[in-house]
Motif scaffolding. Structure first.
Motif, short mmCIF file in Angstrom:
data_model
loop_
_atom_site.label_atom_id
_atom_site.label_comp_id
_atom_site.label_asym_id
_atom_site.label_seq_id
_atom_site.Cartn_x
_atom_site.Cartn_y
_atom_site.Cartn_z
N VAL A 181 0.85 -1.20 0.00
CA VAL A 181 0.00 0.00 0.00
C VAL A 181 0.88 1.24 0.00
N ARG A 182 0.31 2.36 -0.40
CA ARG A 182 1.11 3.58 -0.54
C ARG A 182 1.35 4.26 0.80
N HIS A 183 0.40 4.09 1.70
CA HIS A 183 0.54 4.77 3.00
C HIS A 183 0.66 3.71 4.08
N ASP A 184 1.72 3.75 4.87
CA ASP A 184 1.94 2.69 5.84
C ASP A 184 2.68 3.26 7.04
N ASN A 185 1.93 3.47 8.13
CA ASN A 185 2.54 4.02 9.35
C ASN A 185 2.68 2.96 10.43
N THR A 186 2.99 1.73 10.03
CA THR A 186 3.07 0.65 11.01
C THR A 186 4.47 0.61 11.62
N GLY A 187 4.62 1.28 12.73
CA GLY A 187 5.92 1.26 13.42
C GLY A 187 6.90 2.28 12.89
N TYR A 188 8.13 2.18 13.35
CA TYR A 188 9.17 3.12 12.92
C TYR A 188 9.32 3.08 11.40
N ASP A 189 9.69 4.20 10.82
CA ASP A 189 9.96 4.24 9.38
C ASP A 189 11.39 3.75 9.16
N LEU A 190 11.55 2.43 9.18
CA LEU A 190 12.90 1.86 9.12
C LEU A 190 13.61 2.19 7.81
N ALA A 191 12.83 2.25 6.72
CA ALA A 191 13.48 2.56 5.43
C ALA A 191 14.18 3.91 5.53
N ALA A 192 13.54 4.87 6.19
CA ALA A 192 14.13 6.21 6.32
C ALA A 192 15.42 6.18 7.13
N LEU A 193 15.53 5.20 8.05
CA LEU A 193 16.75 5.12 8.87
C LEU A 193 17.96 4.76 8.01
N PHE A 194 17.74 3.90 7.02
CA PHE A 194 18.88 3.46 6.20
C PHE A 194 19.17 4.41 5.05
N VAL A 195 18.16 5.19 4.65
CA VAL A 195 18.40 6.19 3.60
C VAL A 195 19.22 7.32 4.21
N GLU A 198 24.65 6.25 4.84
CA GLU A 198 25.97 6.08 4.20
C GLU A 198 26.60 4.73 4.53
N GLY A 199 25.77 3.70 4.61
CA GLY A 199 26.29 2.35 4.79
C GLY A 199 26.83 2.07 6.17
N THR A 200 26.55 2.93 7.15
CA THR A 200 27.08 2.70 8.50
C THR A 200 26.18 1.77 9.32
N LEU A 201 24.92 1.58 8.89
CA LEU A 201 23.98 0.79 9.69
C LEU A 201 23.62 -0.54 9.06
N GLY A 202 23.95 -0.72 7.79
CA GLY A 202 23.62 -1.95 7.10
C GLY A 202 23.84 -1.75 5.61
N ALA A 434 25.70 2.15 17.51
CA ALA A 434 26.17 1.13 18.46
C ALA A 434 25.16 0.00 18.62
N ALA A 435 23.87 0.32 18.50
CA ALA A 435 22.84 -0.72 18.65
C ALA A 435 22.91 -1.71 17.49
N LEU A 436 23.16 -1.20 16.29
CA LEU A 436 23.15 -2.08 15.12
C LEU A 436 24.53 -2.66 14.83
N ASP A 437 25.58 -1.93 15.19
CA ASP A 437 26.95 -2.36 14.84
C ASP A 437 27.85 -2.09 16.04
N PRO A 438 27.70 -2.89 17.11
CA PRO A 438 28.41 -2.58 18.36
C PRO A 438 29.92 -2.54 18.21
N THR A 439 30.49 -3.34 17.30
CA THR A 439 31.95 -3.31 17.17
C THR A 439 32.41 -2.26 16.17
N GLY A 440 31.47 -1.66 15.46
CA GLY A 440 31.80 -0.56 14.55
C GLY A 440 32.63 -0.98 13.34
N TYR A 441 32.43 -2.23 12.87
CA TYR A 441 33.28 -2.71 11.77
C TYR A 441 32.75 -2.32 10.38
N LEU A 442 31.48 -1.88 10.30
CA LEU A 442 30.90 -1.61 8.98
C LEU A 442 31.07 -0.13 8.60
#
Ligand SMILES: Cc1cc2nc3c(=O)[nH]c(=O)nc-3n(C[C@H](O)[C@H](O)[C@H](O)COP(=O)(O)OP(=O)(O)OC[C@H]3O[C@@H](n4cnc5c(N)ncnc54)[C@H](O)[C@@H]3O)c2cc1C
Length: 449
Positions: A181-195, A198-202, A434-442
């Protein structure tokens, strides 16, 4: 290194892992050729599952990973600093069927912008982000940097186009965030977190992208101005038209260099040139003429009303990608400024450069509708770059600008993060990292360093 390479080969196949020093040297330098690092291996996974498995193996072995798409980053975002494994998305190139009803397409991260544009055009639609690096830049890299470009004034940045994504997390798991669907407010906007992360979270492995209808009519004009404030004023009027399609600034020096380089005279003369394009369902030519008739132009505008005429005028702006390299690797500043600050910034930055590097050539161009400008300093050696860079960052901040605009922070601008973000803001970003990459290797060189 044999054991990690064997492990990576077992995941992606030996043909897709390289430790050849020449290959690694070629991949460890940035687009401009100015910044260089070292890497231990190049790995080219062929699926999201392989990306995730490579991440898990590197994390377990304590090896840094730098993600590489088209390597067109202009902030040294793909230059490894920790003898990294380079993870290239170049084999993730599948393009799904274009959904003409929802106006969307799912593409893998390594698809180039040019290939995406062709796929959209084949279905009678267009993709809303365009930039000069289109033949190399990938959708994964563009989403990761929230790229803007030549059409942002109309369609917004990559963030406005991404409606879903697949991402491999630093712990080796996969997240699929899609919606029918075009409109979806189910939970955090995770896509926006990764946009824009710069590749630091995944690592983004695929994206669902919004497409747009093709406008039936288009008109392009290049106008000359004697005064930058007058250009900005006219640009502001055009920006607010609902049919605005592009609004680009090129300074007179850059236009002169482009004319020489293309062996074609500049379309108009003037110290400052504005390329404006309007597009819509009805012909916007009259609308454009009405604005330009009352604008303080230096002379008559050059206007293109058919595709070939528009294309001819765009040559000037498109030539900037080559002009900046005419005197060797340029020093680049990607700046966002309030529109009202642009004229003073142009004068002050020229004076700053003249003080430190009298032989250097500063050229200014960019997406003036968004206040997003590219200041390139040609003929500037590394010693002078070292003295100009921090002062320029201070100057941008003093004009209430942002030290990093559409190109992101990468490794080049990480020292200047505190100039545009407050301590509490940076602390939250570090907590997410730190939550997603605790050792900071990415992507350890990017953003925080
Ligand atoms: C001639 C030229 C013109 C340009 N014009 C513009 C412009 O108008 N607007 C603009 O915004 N930018 C512009 N750029 C900058 C650049 O093209 C963009 O930043 C583009 O988005 C980078 O895409 P890429 O595939 O080359 O990414 P890369 O350079 O390979 O990577 C960029 C960053 O994203 C990370 N990354 C890459 N792929 C992924 C992935 N799949 N998942 C997670 N992280 C990833 C990298 O680690 C790096 O930190 C231009 C560059 C050039 C050389």
């Amino acid at each position: 290194m044999t054991a990690p390479v064997d492990r990576l080969s077992a995941i992606v196949g030996a043909a897709h892992v390289s430790t050849d020093p020449d290959v690694l040297a070629g991949r460890s330098v940035d687009w401009t050729g100015r910044y260089r690092g070292t890497a231990r291996a190049l790995v080219r996974p062929g699926s999201a599952e392989e990306v995730a498995a490579v991440l898990k193996a590197c994390r377990d072995d304590g090896i840094a990973v730098t993600v590489q798409g088209g390597r067109t980053s202009l902030v040294a975002g793909t230059v490894p600093e920790h003898d990294d494994v380079l993870l290239s998305t170049e084999r993730l190139t599948r393009i799904g069927d274009v959904d003409t009803v929802e106006r969307q397409v799912r593409v893998e991260a390594g698809v180039t912008l040019a290939d995406l544009q062709r796929a959209a055009a084949g279905a009678g639609l267009l993709f809303g982000v365009d930039l000069a690096a289109r033949d190399s830049a990938t959708v994964g890299g563009m989403a990761s940097t929230n790229a803007g470009g030549l059409r942002t004034v109309r369609y917004g940045t990559m963030g406005a186009q991404v409606v879903g994504l697949d991402v491999a997390l630093p712990d080796g798991s996969l997240v699929h965030r899609h919606s029918h669907v075009r409109h979806d407010n189910t939970g955090y906007d995770l896509a926006a977190l990764f946009v824009g992360a710069e590749g630091t979270l995944g690592i983004i492995t695929a994206v669902d992208l919004r497409l747009h209808p093709q406008p039936a009519h288009r008109v392009t004009a290049v106008c000359g101005f004697a005064d930058l404030a007058a250009l900005v004023g006219t640009g502001r009027v055009l920006r607010d038209l609902e049919c605005i399609a592009a609004l680009e600034l090129v300074d007179g020096l850059a236009a002169g260099l482009a004319a020489e380089h293309l062996d074609t005279p500049a379309p108009v003369s003037g110290d400052w040139l504005l390329l404006a394009e309007l597009a819509g369902e009805s012909d916007p030519t009259e609308r454009l003429a009405a604005v330009l008739d009352t604008a303080p132009l230096a002379g008559p505008a050059a206007v293109g009303t058919d595709p070939a005429g528009c294309q001819r005028l765009w040559q000037l702006r498109e030539a900037m990608a080559e002009v900046v390299g005419l005197f060797g690797p340029p020093v680049k500043f990607d700046v966002s400024l309030p529109l009202s600050a642009i004229p003073a910034f142009a004068a002050d930055s020229s004076a700053l450069i003249a003080r430190h590097a009298p032989r250097a050539l500063p050229i200014l161009f960019g997406h003036v509708g968004e206040g997003n400008l590219h200041l390139n300093v040609l003929r500037c050696d590394a010693a002078r770059e070292g003295s100009i860079y921090p002062e320029m960052m201070e100057l941008i901040a003093s004009h209430h600008g942002n030290v990093s605009s559409e190109h992101g922070v990468g490794s080049r601008k990480r020292a200047y993060l505190p100039m545009s973000r407050q301590p509490a803001d940076i602390a939250v970003m570090r907590t997410v990292k730190a939550a997603l990459d605790p050792t900071g290797y990415l992507n350890p060189a990017v953003l925080f360093g």
